[in-house]
Motif scaffolding. Structure first.
Motif, short mmCIF file in Angstrom:
data_model
loop_
_atom_site.label_atom_id
_atom_site.label_comp_id
_atom_site.label_asym_id
_atom_site.label_seq_id
_atom_site.Cartn_x
_atom_site.Cartn_y
_atom_site.Cartn_z
N ALA A 261 -50.77 50.25 -47.26
CA ALA A 261 -50.72 49.05 -48.09
C ALA A 261 -49.75 48.02 -47.50
CB ALA A 261 -50.29 49.42 -49.51
N TRP A 262 -48.64 48.49 -46.96
CA TRP A 262 -47.64 47.61 -46.33
C TRP A 262 -48.27 46.81 -45.19
CZ3 TRP A 262 -45.21 48.04 -41.37
CH2 TRP A 262 -44.06 47.26 -41.20
N LEU A 263 -49.03 47.49 -44.34
CA LEU A 263 -49.66 46.82 -43.22
C LEU A 263 -50.82 45.92 -43.67
CD1 LEU A 263 -49.53 49.74 -40.68
CD2 LEU A 263 -48.58 47.47 -40.30
N ALA A 264 -51.58 46.37 -44.66
CA ALA A 264 -52.69 45.55 -45.15
C ALA A 264 -52.18 44.27 -45.79
CB ALA A 264 -53.53 46.35 -46.15
N ALA A 265 -51.07 44.35 -46.51
CA ALA A 265 -50.48 43.16 -47.12
C ALA A 265 -50.07 42.15 -46.06
CB ALA A 265 -49.27 43.54 -47.98
N GLN A 266 -49.52 42.63 -44.95
CA GLN A 266 -49.14 41.73 -43.86
C GLN A 266 -50.37 41.06 -43.25
OE1 GLN A 266 -46.56 43.45 -40.92
NE2 GLN A 266 -45.24 44.40 -42.43
N ALA A 267 -51.43 41.84 -43.08
CA ALA A 267 -52.66 41.27 -42.51
C ALA A 267 -53.22 40.17 -43.42
CB ALA A 267 -53.69 42.37 -42.29
N HIS A 268 -53.20 40.40 -44.73
CA HIS A 268 -53.66 39.37 -45.67
C HIS A 268 -52.77 38.14 -45.60
CE1 HIS A 268 -56.97 41.28 -47.75
NE2 HIS A 268 -56.26 42.38 -47.96
N ARG A 269 -51.46 38.35 -45.63
CA ARG A 269 -50.54 37.21 -45.64
C ARG A 269 -50.67 36.37 -44.36
NH1 ARG A 269 -45.84 39.72 -46.36
NH2 ARG A 269 -45.45 39.78 -44.13
N ASP A 270 -50.83 37.04 -43.21
CA ASP A 270 -50.94 36.32 -41.96
C ASP A 270 -52.26 35.59 -41.82
OD1 ASP A 270 -48.41 37.03 -41.21
OD2 ASP A 270 -49.02 38.64 -39.85
N SER A 271 -53.20 35.86 -42.73
CA SER A 271 -54.48 35.16 -42.72
C SER A 271 -54.39 33.78 -43.36
CB SER A 271 -55.56 35.99 -43.44
OG SER A 271 -55.78 37.20 -42.75
N GLY A 272 -53.24 33.45 -43.97
CA GLY A 272 -53.05 32.12 -44.51
C GLY A 272 -52.89 32.08 -46.02
N PRO A 273 -52.50 30.91 -46.56
CA PRO A 273 -52.21 30.78 -47.99
C PRO A 273 -53.35 31.20 -48.91
CG PRO A 273 -51.42 28.85 -46.80
CD PRO A 273 -52.20 29.67 -45.81
N ALA A 274 -54.58 31.05 -48.48
CA ALA A 274 -55.71 31.45 -49.33
C ALA A 274 -55.72 32.96 -49.58
CB ALA A 274 -57.03 31.03 -48.69
N HIS A 275 -54.97 33.72 -48.78
CA HIS A 275 -54.95 35.18 -48.90
C HIS A 275 -53.62 35.71 -49.44
CE1 HIS A 275 -58.74 35.54 -46.58
NE2 HIS A 275 -58.29 34.44 -46.00
N PHE A 276 -52.73 34.80 -49.85
CA PHE A 276 -51.44 35.25 -50.38
C PHE A 276 -51.62 36.09 -51.65
CE2 PHE A 276 -48.62 31.66 -48.43
CZ PHE A 276 -48.84 32.20 -47.18
N ASP A 277 -52.56 35.71 -52.50
CA ASP A 277 -52.78 36.48 -53.73
C ASP A 277 -53.20 37.91 -53.40
OD1 ASP A 277 -52.07 34.44 -55.41
OD2 ASP A 277 -54.13 33.78 -55.82
N ALA A 278 -54.06 38.05 -52.38
CA ALA A 278 -54.50 39.39 -51.97
C ALA A 278 -53.34 40.20 -51.43
CB ALA A 278 -55.61 39.28 -50.93
N ALA A 279 -52.47 39.56 -50.66
CA ALA A 279 -51.29 40.25 -50.12
C ALA A 279 -50.39 40.71 -51.26
CB ALA A 279 -50.52 39.32 -49.18
N ASN A 280 -50.19 39.82 -52.22
CA ASN A 280 -49.31 40.15 -53.35
C ASN A 280 -49.91 41.26 -54.21
OD1 ASN A 280 -46.80 39.47 -54.57
ND2 ASN A 280 -47.90 38.55 -56.27
N ALA A 281 -51.22 41.21 -54.44
CA ALA A 281 -51.87 42.24 -55.25
C ALA A 281 -51.79 43.59 -54.57
CB ALA A 281 -53.33 41.86 -55.49
N MET A 282 -51.98 43.62 -53.26
CA MET A 282 -51.89 44.87 -52.51
C MET A 282 -50.49 45.46 -52.63
SD MET A 282 -53.51 46.98 -50.39
CE MET A 282 -54.91 46.03 -49.77
N THR A 283 -49.48 44.62 -52.47
CA THR A 283 -48.10 45.08 -52.54
C THR A 283 -47.74 45.62 -53.91
OG1 THR A 283 -47.48 43.40 -50.90
CG2 THR A 283 -45.70 44.39 -52.16
N ARG A 284 -48.08 44.88 -54.94
CA ARG A 284 -47.71 45.29 -56.30
C ARG A 284 -48.48 46.54 -56.75
NH1 ARG A 284 -45.18 41.15 -59.84
NH2 ARG A 284 -44.45 39.49 -58.48
N GLU A 285 -49.73 46.65 -56.35
CA GLU A 285 -50.51 47.84 -56.72
C GLU A 285 -49.92 49.09 -56.05
OE1 GLU A 285 -55.14 49.43 -56.81
OE2 GLU A 285 -54.69 47.38 -56.14
#
Length: 417
Positions: A216-240
Motif C-alpha cells: 500500500a505504501w508503494l501504491a500510494a506513492q505511484a498514485h501521488r506521483d501520477s499527479g493531482p488528479a490521483h491524490f485522492d486515490a493515494a490518500n484512500a490507499m494510505t488511510r485504508e
C-alpha cells in the motif's frame, strides 16, 4: 480528426501555451491551483495558455515542467532537437532482464525445487542491505532481481499447504517491492504499475499485515506521483492500509509498527502536495510518535522509516509546502549523518537542495546536489527535482555558478544530445 478531439502536445505546430494547458488538463489541475503552486497569478497562467504571453524563460519553464511532471522537456516546449528527460531517468541496461523476469510465466514444467520462503527471505534481506550500501544501487539490485523474481514465483506455485503459500506470497510481494525501487523513474511506467498491482495482489493473498502495508505504501506513492488528479486515490490507499493495521499496532513488532509510521508520513506527504499545512504537519507528528516507539538503531529496510529519518521527512514536508525559510530551518536541524542508506541519504540531500533553492540560496543548493552525487550517483541521475535545479542553474547570470551547474549537468547526462 474530429474538431473536438484533444490535441497531442507532441505535435510541433502546437504553441507553448497550448501545450501547457493540455498537460495541465491531463493532470486534472485547475488554473488557480497551477498559478498558486507556480507563485504566479491566475491571469498570468491564462495569458500564457492563450498565447498572449510568450514562452517564459527557462527557470519558469522548468518550474512548470516540475509542476506538470512532464517526462521530457520537449513535451512542454515543442523543441524536439535536444530532448531532455526530467522525471523519467535513463533506461538502465538491466531493465530488459528485469522486465523479462516480471513478464515470464512459471506455468511450464520444471524439475527444479523452489527455494523455501525462509531461504528467499534471507536472500531478499541481503538484497535490501546491498541496495542501501551501494552508490550504484540500481546496478546491484538489477543484477539480483531476475533470479529473485523467478524463484519467488516458483515458490508460490510449488507451495504444498495454505500456510506455505501465504508465506511464499509475502516474500513474492516484497520482491515486487524491491523491483519497484529499480523500475521507478525509468522509461516503462506500464511495467511499474504492473509490478505495483502484482505486489498488492500477492500481499493480500499472503494475509500478512507487513506485506500489505508495504504494498500500500508503494501504491500510494505511484498514485501521488501520477499527479493531482490521483491524490485522492493515494490518500484512500494510505488511510485504508492504516485502518487495516491499526488493530494490530498495540502488540506489533518493529517492522509492522514501522510500516504504519511510513504510511502516516505518506498521508502527510500527500497533504503537503495539496498545500494543506495543518494536516501535513499533523500526520508528521503521528509518524514521529510512531518512530519514537522504535529502537533508536532500527531502520526499516524498505521504507527507511526510523527515528533517524524523521528529520529528513520534516524537510520534505516543508519543501512540498513551498515554505523556503522553514525548509532551510528543517534542513539545518536534520541529522543527515544518522541515515545509514546511501540512496536514501542522496535523496535527503536532494530535498535539502530543494529547500535552499526555494530560499534563494542557489549556490548552497548546487553544493548540496554535489554531495548527493557523492552519496549515490544513480539516485540523483533519476531524480526530476535535482535535474530541474541543475538545468535552471546552467542559465545563471553568475559565470562561476553557471559553470558549476554545467559540470554537474554533464555528470548527470543532461547535456547529451
Amino acid at each position: 480528426m474530429p474538431n473536438d478531439a484533444t490535441p497531442d502536445p507532441n505535435e510541433e505546430q502546437i504553441a507553448f501555451g497550448q501545450r501547457m494547458k493540455i498537460l495541465r488538463d491531463r493532470r486534472g489541475m485547475s488554473r488557480p491551483t497551477a498559478a498558486g503552486l507556480l507563485g504566479m497569478s491566475t491571469s498570468w497562467v491564462k495569458q500564457v495558455e492563450r498565447g498572449q504571453i510568450g514562452m517564459p524563460k527557462l527557470p519558469v519553464v522548468l518550474r512548470i515542467a516540475e509542476l506538470l511532471r512532464v517526462r521530457d522537456l520537449s513535451d512542454l516546449t515543442g523543441d524536439q532537437t535536444a530532448p531532455v528527460d526530467l522525471f523519467i531517468g535513463p533506461g538502465h541496461h538491466r531493465l530488459p532482464a528485469v522486465r523479462d523476469a516480471v513478464n515470464a510465466l512459471t506455468l511450464g514444467a520444471t524439475n527444479r525445487q523452489a527455494p523455501s520462503p525462509a531461504h528467499l527471505a534471507a536472500r531478499l534481506a541481503k538484497a535490501w542491505a546491498a541496495r542501501h550500501q551501494a552508490p550504484n544501487h540500481r546496478e546491484v539490485i538489477g543484477d539480483l532481481l531476475p533470479g529473485l523474481i523467478h524463484d519467488a514465483q516458483l515458490a508460490v506455485r510449488q507451495a504444498d499447504t495454505a500456510a506455505d503459500r501465504r508465506a511464499a506470497q509475502a516474500v513474492l510481494s516484497e520482491v515486487y517491492s524491491l523491483s519497484q525501487f529499480f523500475i521507478a523513474y525509468q522509461p516503462d511506467s506500464a511495467l511499474l504499475w504492473r509490478v505495483a498491482e502484482r505486489g498488492m495482489v500477492a500481499a493480500q493473498e499472503s494475509e500478512d499485515p507487513h506485506a500489505i502495508g508495504v504494498a500500500a505504501w508503494l501504491a500510494a506513492q505511484a498514485h501521488r506521483d501520477s499527479g493531482p488528479a490521483h491524490f485522492d486515490a493515494a490518500n484512500a490507499m494510505t488511510r485504508e492500509a492504516l485502518a487495516f493495521l491499526e488493530p494490530a499496532l498495540p502488540d506489533a513488532d518493529d517492522r509492522t509498527a514501522a510500516i504504519a509510521g511510513a504510511l502516516q508520513f505518506e498521508a502527510g506527504y500527500t497533504a503537503a502536495r495539496r498545500g494543506e499545512t495543518g494536516t501535513a504537519w499533523g500526520w508528521w507528528d503521528k509518524a514521529q510518535a510512531t518512530a519514537a516507539r522504535l529502537p533508536a538503531s532500527y531502520y526499516h529496510p524498505v521504507t527507511s522509516f526510523s527515528q533517524a529519518i524523521m528529520g529528513a521527512h520534516a524537510v520534505t514536508i516543508a519543501v512540498e509546502l513551498r515554505a523556503g525559510g522553514e525548509s532551510v530551518r528543517q534542513a539545518v536541524a536534520a541529522d543527515a549523518t544518522a541515515i545509514p542508506s546511501r540512496p536514501r541519504l542522496a535523496r535527503h540531500r536532494i530535498e535539502e537542495a530543494r529547500a535552499y533553492h526555494l530560499d534563494g540560496q542557489q549556490e548552497t543548493a548546487l553544493a548540496t546536489l554535489e554531495r548527493a552525487h557523492e552519496a549515490a550517483p544513480e539516485t540523483i541521475r533519476y531524480n526530476g527535482y535535482a535535474r530541474r535545479i541543475v538545468l535552471e542553474e546552467t542559465e545563471s547570470r553568475i559565470p562561476a555558478r553557471r559553470q558549476r551547474a554545467a559540470v554537474l549537468a554533464d555528470r548527470l547526462g543532461l547535456l547529451a544530445a
